[in-house]
Design a protein around this motif. Structure first.
Motif, PDB file in Angstrom:
ATOM      1  N   VAL A   1       0.864  -1.175   0.000  1.00 17.38           N
ATOM      2  CA  VAL A   1       0.000   0.000   0.000  1.00 17.38           C
ATOM      3  C   VAL A   1       0.905   1.231   0.000  1.00 17.38           C
ATOM      4  CG1 VAL A   1      -0.217   0.040   2.523  1.00 17.38           C
ATOM      5  CG2 VAL A   1      -1.944   1.154   1.123  1.00 17.38           C
ATOM      6  N   SER A   2       0.545   2.225  -0.805  1.00 15.98           N
ATOM      7  CA  SER A   2       1.365   3.425  -0.963  1.00 15.98           C
ATOM      8  C   SER A   2       1.185   4.365   0.220  1.00 15.98           C
ATOM      9  CB  SER A   2       0.980   4.137  -2.259  1.00 15.98           C
ATOM     10  OG  SER A   2       1.468   5.461  -2.280  1.00 15.98           O
ATOM     11  N   THR A   3       2.289   4.700   0.893  1.00 15.24           N
ATOM     12  CA  THR A   3       2.203   5.640   2.008  1.00 15.24           C
ATOM     13  C   THR A   3       1.659   7.000   1.574  1.00 15.24           C
ATOM     14  OG1 THR A   3       3.966   4.519   3.240  1.00 15.24           O
ATOM     15  CG2 THR A   3       3.546   6.828   3.786  1.00 15.24           C
ATOM     16  N   PRO A   4       2.138   7.600   0.463  1.00 16.23           N
ATOM     17  CA  PRO A   4       1.551   8.875   0.034  1.00 16.23           C
ATOM     18  C   PRO A   4       0.055   8.772  -0.244  1.00 16.23           C
ATOM     19  CG  PRO A   4       3.636   8.517  -1.073  1.00 16.23           C
ATOM     20  CD  PRO A   4       3.315   7.245  -0.365  1.00 16.23           C
ATOM     21  N   ALA A   5      -0.376   7.643  -0.801  1.00 18.78           N
ATOM     22  CA  ALA A   5      -1.810   7.467  -1.072  1.00 18.78           C
ATOM     23  C   ALA A   5      -2.607   7.424   0.215  1.00 18.78           C
ATOM     24  CB  ALA A   5      -2.037   6.194  -1.883  1.00 18.78           C
ATOM     25  N   VAL A   6      -2.049   6.813   1.252  1.00 24.04           N
ATOM     26  CA  VAL A   6      -2.733   6.753   2.544  1.00 24.04           C
ATOM     27  C   VAL A   6      -2.858   8.152   3.135  1.00 24.04           C
ATOM     28  CG1 VAL A   6      -2.553   5.926   4.926  1.00 24.04           C
ATOM     29  CG2 VAL A   6      -2.082   4.372   3.009  1.00 24.04           C
ATOM     30  N   PHE A   7      -1.773   8.906   3.122  1.00 23.96           N
ATOM     31  CA  PHE A   7      -1.830  10.263   3.675  1.00 23.96           C
ATOM     32  C   PHE A   7      -2.788  11.157   2.883  1.00 23.96           C
ATOM     33  CE2 PHE A   7       2.000   9.208   6.115  1.00 23.96           C
ATOM     34  CZ  PHE A   7       1.735   9.884   7.297  1.00 23.96           C
ATOM     35  N   ARG A   8      -2.877  10.944   1.580  1.00 24.08           N
ATOM     36  CA  ARG A   8      -3.816  11.754   0.782  1.00 24.08           C
ATOM     37  C   ARG A   8      -5.261  11.506   1.189  1.00 24.08           C
ATOM     38  NH1 ARG A   8      -0.196  10.636  -3.566  1.00 24.08           N
ATOM     39  NH2 ARG A   8      -1.481   8.878  -4.259  1.00 24.08           N
ATOM     40  N   ARG A   9      -5.558  10.328   1.707  1.00 26.79           N
ATOM     41  CA  ARG A   9      -6.926   9.998   2.117  1.00 26.79           C
ATOM     42  C   ARG A   9      -7.216  10.387   3.564  1.00 26.79           C
ATOM     43  NH1 ARG A   9      -9.701   6.058  -1.090  1.00 26.79           N
ATOM     44  NH2 ARG A   9      -8.506   5.400  -2.922  1.00 26.79           N
ATOM     45  N   LEU A  10      -6.247  10.931   4.260  1.00 29.24           N
ATOM     46  CA  LEU A  10      -6.437  11.318   5.648  1.00 29.24           C
ATOM     47  C   LEU A  10      -7.427  12.476   5.734  1.00 29.24           C
ATOM     48  CD1 LEU A  10      -5.235  10.667   8.515  1.00 29.24           C
ATOM     49  CD2 LEU A  10      -3.606  12.519   8.076  1.00 29.24           C
ATOM     50  N   ASP A  11      -8.483  12.297   6.535  1.00 31.09           N
ATOM     51  CA  ASP A  11      -9.527  13.325   6.639  1.00 31.09           C
ATOM     52  C   ASP A  11      -9.039  14.588   7.323  1.00 31.09           C
ATOM     53  OD1 ASP A  11     -11.440  11.846   5.335  1.00 31.09           O
ATOM     54  OD2 ASP A  11     -12.261  10.971   7.168  1.00 31.09           O
ATOM     55  N   ARG A  12      -8.267  14.434   8.382  1.00 28.84           N
ATOM     56  CA  ARG A  12      -7.767  15.602   9.116  1.00 28.84           C
ATOM     57  C   ARG A  12      -6.404  15.279   9.702  1.00 28.84           C
ATOM     58  NH1 ARG A  12     -11.354  16.897  14.305  1.00 28.84           N
ATOM     59  NH2 ARG A  12      -9.462  18.066  14.790  1.00 28.84           N
ATOM     60  N   ALA A  13      -5.607  16.330   9.878  1.00 27.57           N
ATOM     61  CA  ALA A  13      -4.250  16.133  10.379  1.00 27.57           C
ATOM     62  C   ALA A  13      -4.038  16.738  11.762  1.00 27.57           C
ATOM     63  CB  ALA A  13      -3.240  16.736   9.400  1.00 27.57           C
ATOM     64  N   ASP A  14      -5.017  17.443  12.289  1.00 26.09           N
ATOM     65  CA  ASP A  14      -4.829  18.134  13.565  1.00 26.09           C
ATOM     66  C   ASP A  14      -5.453  17.346  14.710  1.00 26.09           C
ATOM     67  OD1 ASP A  14      -7.369  18.567  12.566  1.00 26.09           O
ATOM     68  OD2 ASP A  14      -7.550  20.586  13.415  1.00 26.09           O
ATOM     69  N   ASN A  15      -5.010  16.123  14.879  1.00 22.64           N
ATOM     70  CA  ASN A  15      -5.545  15.251  15.917  1.00 22.64           C
ATOM     71  C   ASN A  15      -4.742  15.386  17.209  1.00 22.64           C
ATOM     72  OD1 ASN A  15      -7.510  13.752  14.150  1.00 22.64           O
ATOM     73  ND2 ASN A  15      -5.609  13.249  13.077  1.00 22.64           N
ATOM     74  N   SER A  16      -5.311  14.896  18.291  1.00 17.71           N
ATOM     75  CA  SER A  16      -4.635  14.952  19.586  1.00 17.71           C
ATOM     76  C   SER A  16      -3.448  13.992  19.621  1.00 17.71           C
ATOM     77  CB  SER A  16      -5.615  14.583  20.702  1.00 17.71           C
ATOM     78  OG  SER A  16      -6.101  13.256  20.514  1.00 17.71           O
ATOM     79  N   GLY A  17      -2.484  14.284  20.501  1.00 19.34           N
ATOM     80  CA  GLY A  17      -1.345  13.401  20.680  1.00 19.34           C
ATOM     81  C   GLY A  17      -1.679  12.243  21.590  1.00 19.34           C
ATOM     82  N   LEU A  18      -0.669  11.452  21.914  1.00 14.25           N
ATOM     83  CA  LEU A  18      -0.868  10.307  22.792  1.00 14.25           C
ATOM     84  C   LEU A  18      -1.228  10.759  24.204  1.00 14.25           C
ATOM     85  CD1 LEU A  18       2.191   8.034  21.864  1.00 14.25           C
ATOM     86  CD2 LEU A  18      -0.162   7.801  21.077  1.00 14.25           C
ATOM     87  N   PRO A  19      -2.011   9.957  24.924  1.00 17.63           N
ATOM     88  CA  PRO A  19      -2.222  10.251  26.340  1.00 17.63           C
ATOM     89  C   PRO A  19      -0.927  10.051  27.119  1.00 17.63           C
ATOM     90  CG  PRO A  19      -3.165   8.122  25.770  1.00 17.63           C
ATOM     91  CD  PRO A  19      -2.718   8.749  24.479  1.00 17.63           C
ATOM     92  N   ALA A  20      -0.933  10.513  28.370  1.00 15.10           N
ATOM     93  CA  ALA A  20       0.262  10.384  29.201  1.00 15.10           C
ATOM     94  C   ALA A  20       0.658   8.921  29.347  1.00 15.10           C
ATOM     95  CB  ALA A  20       0.009  10.999  30.570  1.00 15.10           C
ATOM     96  N   LEU A  21       1.949   8.682  29.252  1.00 19.64           N
ATOM     97  CA  LEU A  21       2.473   7.326  29.421  1.00 19.64           C
ATOM     98  C   LEU A  21       2.751   7.061  30.894  1.00 19.64           C
ATOM     99  CD1 LEU A  21       4.922   7.247  26.422  1.00 19.64           C
ATOM    100  CD2 LEU A  21       3.330   5.405  26.918  1.00 19.64           C
ATOM    101  N   PRO A  22       2.330   5.915  31.413  1.00 17.81           N
ATOM    102  CA  PRO A  22       2.701   5.572  32.796  1.00 17.81           C
ATOM    103  C   PRO A  22       4.203   5.302  32.881  1.00 17.81           C
ATOM    104  CG  PRO A  22       1.609   3.723  31.734  1.00 17.81           C
ATOM    105  CD  PRO A  22       1.512   4.876  30.781  1.00 17.81           C
ATOM    106  N   SER A  23       4.704   5.252  34.108  1.00 17.60           N
ATOM    107  CA  SER A  23       6.141   5.029  34.293  1.00 17.60           C
ATOM    108  C   SER A  23       6.552   3.623  33.876  1.00 17.60           C
ATOM    109  CB  SER A  23       6.534   5.272  35.752  1.00 17.60           C
ATOM    110  OG  SER A  23       5.791   4.430  36.615  1.00 17.60           O
TER     111      SER A  23
END
Length: 306
Positions: free
Chosen positions: A195-217
């Motif tokens: 699967v083409s990585t550029p093709a996948v990114f072109r189909r991305l609906d939005r790019a301003d998503n939240s980051g990961l939640p806090a990681l435990p120790s």
């Protein structure tokens, strides 16, 4: 024992100098958090590395010959061993930092599917840089540049260069070691379709998503990590399924196996991983998946902890 190129320059061609493993990169979670003005997307990803991968082996060639590459292994068909291959680009990058690479022949044993979201060429380039750092050591003034040079070869190369559990941000080049990650038994499944990585990114609906939640120790075990991962996602999974619908079938099949803790696509696809509590349940899941879907690439493996 690894030998340096300098000590082996007068050896007959074909003498093995050393080898380096290129483990598969697994994005346990991948959040797309933005898009830069230059078009690159910013990410927040938790990454581990599996016990399966490709291997780079170096042997002697005629003393002053330019470095060469051959590719074999089950996924070698169609791969170009010419100068644009990431392995040879890594060799040139190492030479540009002052490493002496003449009289070197490289062989890539390609065990991982191509364009599959688990490192592939980036892991091979990173393994090449690690191997050359031993065989043709850089001048001391250049050793701290290896990570920066790795980034010029691709956004995933710096994380593959380290090949330990990491949190990757920026475009993948800002790396933070993550402690307390357990060894993770897992099944990897790929439909043997790229699967083409550029093709996948072109189909991305939005790019301003939240980051990961806090990681435990630390995570007590694979089950605890899988529970944390359920609050995360791979933002590229939906667009990858839109580009290659069979990925949804892989996720469903892996997730339906007994004792599967979590099934998710890695990277931009099409490989899907499933996490399991132990090696025995991982092996049984791989056997049952292989019996039901002999056309897929399926392997039982594990990732290294931290």
């Amino acid at each position: 024992m690894t030998k340096t190129i300098g000590k082996a320059r007068d050896a007959a061609p074909g003498v093995v100098l050393g080898a380096e493993f290129a483990p598969a990169k697994i994005n346990l979670a991948l959040h797309v958090t933005g898009r830069r003005a230059d078009g690159y997307h910013t990410l927040d990803s938790l990454v581990v590395f599996a016990a399966i991968g490709d291997t780079i082996e170096a042997t002697t060639a005629p003393r002053d010959a330019a470095p060469t590459l051959e590719i074999d292994g089950p996924f070698s068909d169609g791969l170009d061993a010419g100068p644009d291959n990431l392995v040879l680009r890594a060799v040139r990058a190492h030479a540009a930092m002052g490493g002496h690479v003449e009289g070197l022949h490289l062989r890539l044993d390609k065990q991982l599917p191509v364009a599959s979201g688990i490192g592939g060429g980036s892991a091979d380039a990173a393994a090449t840089l690690r191997l050359l750092a031993r065989l043709a050591p850089l001048p001391s003034a250049s050793t701290d540049r290896q990570g920066a040079v790795a980034a010029t070869l691709g956004a995933d190369v710096p994380m593959c260069l380290r090949s330990t559990p990491l949190r990757a941000t920026g475009i993948g080049e800002v790396l933070t070691a993550v402690a307390g990650v357990p060894r993770l038994p897992m099944v990897l499944v790929n439909p043997r379709v790229a699967v083409s990585t550029p093709a996948v990114f072109r189909r991305l609906d939005r790019a301003d998503n939240s980051g990961l939640p806090a990681l435990p120790s630390a995570f007590a075990d694979a089950g605890a990590l899988a529970a944390w991962l359920r609050a995360t996602r791979n933002d590229l999974e939906a667009p990858a399924i839109a580009a290659l619908p069979v990925i949804a079938k892989l996720v469903a099949a892996v997730g339906a196996t007994e004792h599967c803790l979590l099934a998710r696509m890695s990277g931009s696809g099409a490989t899907v991983f499933g996490l399991f509590p132990d090696d025995a349940s991982t092996a049984r899941a791989a056997e049952r998946l292989a019996a039901a879907h002999p056309e897929w690439w399926i392997v039982a493996t594990h990732s290294a902890g931290s």
